[in-house]
Write an enzyme that holds these catalytic residues in place. Sequence first.
Site, short mmCIF file in Angstrom:
data_model
loop_
_atom_site.label_atom_id
_atom_site.label_comp_id
_atom_site.label_asym_id
_atom_site.label_seq_id
_atom_site.Cartn_x
_atom_site.Cartn_y
_atom_site.Cartn_z
N THR A 54 0.84 -1.18 0.00
CA THR A 54 0.00 0.00 0.00
C THR A 54 0.88 1.24 0.00
OG1 THR A 54 -1.91 1.03 1.07
CG2 THR A 54 -0.30 0.01 2.55
N LYS A 78 3.21 1.32 -3.99
CA LYS A 78 2.57 0.63 -5.12
C LYS A 78 3.34 0.76 -6.43
CE LYS A 78 -2.15 0.74 -3.34
NZ LYS A 78 -3.56 1.02 -3.66
N ASP A 117 -7.20 -3.10 -7.34
CA ASP A 117 -8.02 -1.94 -6.96
C ASP A 117 -9.21 -1.75 -7.90
OD1 ASP A 117 -6.56 -1.22 -4.70
OD2 ASP A 117 -5.16 0.01 -5.85
N GLY A 148 -10.58 13.41 -9.50
CA GLY A 148 -9.28 13.03 -8.93
C GLY A 148 -8.43 12.30 -9.94
N ILE A 183 -14.88 6.83 -2.87
CA ILE A 183 -13.97 5.76 -2.43
C ILE A 183 -13.45 6.02 -1.02
CG2 ILE A 183 -13.35 5.22 -4.82
CD1 ILE A 183 -10.48 6.21 -3.98
#
Length: 308
Positions: free
Chosen positions: A91, A95, A132, A158, A251
């Site tokens: 994480t 990544k 993801d 985003g 999210i």
Amino acid sequence: MARCKVKGSANGPKCEPRMTDTKFQKVRESTKRAGVMGWPVDHSLSPRVHGYWLKTYGIDGRYDRLPVAPQDILTRLRALEADGFVGCNVTVPHKQAALAGVDEAHPLAARIGAVNTVVVRPDGSLYGFNTDGFGFIENLAQGHKGFTAASGPAVVLGAGGAARAIVAALLDAGAPEVRLLNRTIEHAEALAVDLAGFGVGMLTVENWTSRADALAGAALLVNTTTLGMQGKPPLELDLSDLPGDALVNDIVYAPLETPLLAQARLRGNPAVDGLGMLLHQARPGFEAWFGRSPEVTDDLRSYVLAGD
Ligand code: ATR
């Protein structure tokens, strides 16, 4: 100096424990180990998710938080097998680095430029993929029956790491159009360049200041920015132009009900929170490491929300 076991050595040479884990030496040989590498990683909910499944399915395995500093990520990945791990999640902020640290990456992960799941293959090599986008789509499918990415244009706010996986997943799942808007337009443009030619849909970059106008005719609105997160300002967005049946997803999952979701529900739009994306993205890794396809249930949601 602690002792740790190295494959092929009966007693193991003297060395530092590879992972910051006080129970490191108590793990049985048969216990399958995985974990999440991050920096910091204290906040990660993944151990709760995998811990729940391990217990529910009666699997001899464990999943730990693995604090790994940025300068150590490649070494730690390389040491997975020697440390007795079947794989791991990676994480923030690892990544992108993890993509360079695996021997082979799934084409989607390569395209997105980020790996979040690593599997140690039988020959010891590392295979990386990115779940993801899978988690994102599965969350919408479970949270809003009948959802399909192909049903109409999607507006994505985003252009960070999460947006990258989400835009790729939407295009991959047949979205006819994705409208991307970000405060820093250069970040959105870079994302669009990297994902050009993905799927059959059109990917357009629009101005952040005209985000309310971009909602006209949309079938899906997704917030991937940090706005609305605990301690951050809310996302300011006039939803007047959003069709009444458009699905709204944030999210952000802390809080679970963000101001955006509350605003959407108030005007009658269907809305799906962000926790499910975290839960669903964990499924492929669990299955690869522990050999069982796990389920995302209401009970798992409650357990994860209850915290440590
Ligand atoms: P992640 O990897 O989880 O997506 P990130 O890479 O830090 O997180 O991305 C955060 C996103 O939130 C970015 O799109 C960021 O916009 P910029 O590219 O302009 O930085 C967006 N964001 C953060 N704070 C914001 C704010 N105050 N207003 C608008 N967008 C914001």
